[in-house]
Design a protein around this motif. Structure first.
Motif, short mmCIF file in Angstrom:
data_model
loop_
_atom_site.label_atom_id
_atom_site.label_comp_id
_atom_site.label_asym_id
_atom_site.label_seq_id
_atom_site.Cartn_x
_atom_site.Cartn_y
_atom_site.Cartn_z
N MET A 1 -4.59 -1.10 -3.32
CA MET A 1 -5.79 -1.04 -4.14
C MET A 1 -6.71 -2.22 -3.82
SD MET A 1 -4.22 0.13 -7.77
CE MET A 1 -5.72 0.79 -8.47
N ALA A 2 -6.14 -3.31 -3.34
CA ALA A 2 -6.86 -4.48 -2.83
C ALA A 2 -6.37 -4.66 -1.39
CB ALA A 2 -6.55 -5.71 -3.68
N PRO A 3 -7.03 -5.51 -0.61
CA PRO A 3 -6.64 -5.66 0.80
C PRO A 3 -5.20 -6.13 1.00
CG PRO A 3 -8.81 -6.61 0.44
CD PRO A 3 -8.26 -6.27 -0.92
N ILE A 4 -4.55 -5.52 1.98
CA ILE A 4 -3.23 -5.94 2.45
C ILE A 4 -3.36 -6.19 3.93
CG2 ILE A 4 -0.84 -5.26 2.87
CD1 ILE A 4 -0.92 -3.61 0.31
N SER A 5 -3.00 -7.41 4.37
CA SER A 5 -3.01 -7.71 5.80
C SER A 5 -1.60 -8.09 6.23
CB SER A 5 -3.99 -8.84 6.11
OG SER A 5 -3.59 -10.04 5.50
N ILE A 6 -1.21 -7.56 7.38
CA ILE A 6 0.11 -7.81 7.95
C ILE A 6 -0.11 -8.31 9.37
CG2 ILE A 6 2.31 -6.77 8.63
CD1 ILE A 6 1.79 -4.66 6.38
N GLY A 7 0.40 -9.51 9.66
CA GLY A 7 0.20 -10.14 10.95
C GLY A 7 1.01 -9.50 12.05
N LYS A 8 0.87 -10.02 13.25
CA LYS A 8 1.57 -9.47 14.41
C LYS A 8 3.07 -9.74 14.33
CE LYS A 8 0.71 -13.56 17.18
NZ LYS A 8 0.03 -14.16 18.31
N LEU A 9 3.84 -8.84 14.90
CA LEU A 9 5.30 -8.95 15.03
C LEU A 9 6.03 -9.03 13.69
CD1 LEU A 9 5.35 -11.52 17.97
CD2 LEU A 9 5.72 -9.05 18.14
N SER A 10 5.45 -8.49 12.64
CA SER A 10 6.10 -8.52 11.33
C SER A 10 6.79 -7.19 11.05
CB SER A 10 5.10 -8.83 10.22
OG SER A 10 4.72 -10.19 10.29
N CYS A 11 7.95 -7.28 10.42
CA CYS A 11 8.77 -6.11 10.13
C CYS A 11 8.87 -5.93 8.62
CB CYS A 11 10.15 -6.30 10.74
SG CYS A 11 11.29 -4.97 10.35
N ILE A 12 8.34 -4.83 8.14
CA ILE A 12 8.43 -4.49 6.72
C ILE A 12 9.55 -3.45 6.63
CG2 ILE A 12 7.19 -3.70 4.69
CD1 ILE A 12 5.96 -6.23 6.10
N GLY A 13 10.66 -3.81 6.00
CA GLY A 13 11.87 -2.99 6.02
C GLY A 13 11.81 -1.74 5.17
N LYS A 14 12.92 -1.03 5.18
CA LYS A 14 13.09 0.22 4.44
C LYS A 14 12.93 -0.01 2.94
CE LYS A 14 16.52 3.92 4.07
NZ LYS A 14 16.83 4.03 2.68
N ASP A 15 12.23 0.90 2.27
CA ASP A 15 12.08 0.88 0.81
C ASP A 15 11.37 -0.35 0.26
OD1 ASP A 15 13.44 3.39 0.35
OD2 ASP A 15 15.32 2.34 0.77
N VAL A 16 10.56 -1.01 1.05
CA VAL A 16 9.80 -2.18 0.59
C VAL A 16 8.52 -1.70 -0.11
CG1 VAL A 16 8.45 -4.19 1.35
CG2 VAL A 16 10.72 -3.77 2.31
N TYR A 17 8.18 -2.35 -1.22
CA TYR A 17 6.93 -2.07 -1.94
C TYR A 17 5.99 -3.25 -1.78
CZ TYR A 17 9.10 1.81 -4.58
OH TYR A 17 9.71 2.98 -4.96
N LEU A 18 4.77 -2.96 -1.34
CA LEU A 18 3.69 -3.95 -1.30
C LEU A 18 2.67 -3.47 -2.34
CD1 LEU A 18 3.20 -4.31 2.57
CD2 LEU A 18 4.64 -5.70 1.06
#
Length: 136
Positions: free
Chosen positions: A44-61
């Protein structure tokens, strides 16, 4: 496909087909980052994810919440920033207005409600500092 809806993702990111991205025009992902199975990116607001980052299974942002101080329970949105080289492990939740510094690790099932410094390992509910990350 998310680019058609305004997401700014590098060509070589990995988005698992079961990941849910609400409001994709607020998502930015850099070089070789990934979203795992059943992630929920509530942008709903900006989400930024940098290079080489791993967001795992079932993660909530989650960038949306409510103002519990008001009887009208107004919607409140604030951004999330994940640095380069981060790993957010399985079933963790990142709450609004959080910055996760470069090369940090978030332990499985953690709830992140405060900023995490670069090169830190944190975990728990709420997440607490465990140790510095030393990369060899």
């Amino acid at each position: 496909m998310v680019k058609l809806f305004g997401a700014q993702v590098d060509w070589n990111v990995s988005l698992h087909p079961t990941a849910i991205i609400d409001y994709p025009w607020n998502l930015k992902m850099k070089n070789r980052s990934s979203l795992g199975e059943h992630c929920w990116v509530y942008a709903m607001a900006p989400i930024s994810i940098g290079k080489l980052s791993c967001i795992g299974k079932d993660v909530y942002l989650l960038t949306g919440s409510h103002n519990i101080e008001k009887s009208t329970f107004d919607l409140v949105t604030k951004p999330i920033s994940v640095g380069d080289g981060c790993w957010i492990a399985t079933a963790s939740t990142v709450l609004p207005n959080v910055t996760i510094g470069d090369y940090s690790v978030i332990g499985a099932n953690s709830v992140i409600c405060k900023n995490v410094d670069s090169y830190c390992v944190v975990g728990g509910n709420p997440a607490k500092f465990i140790k510095r990350r030393i990369i060899k």
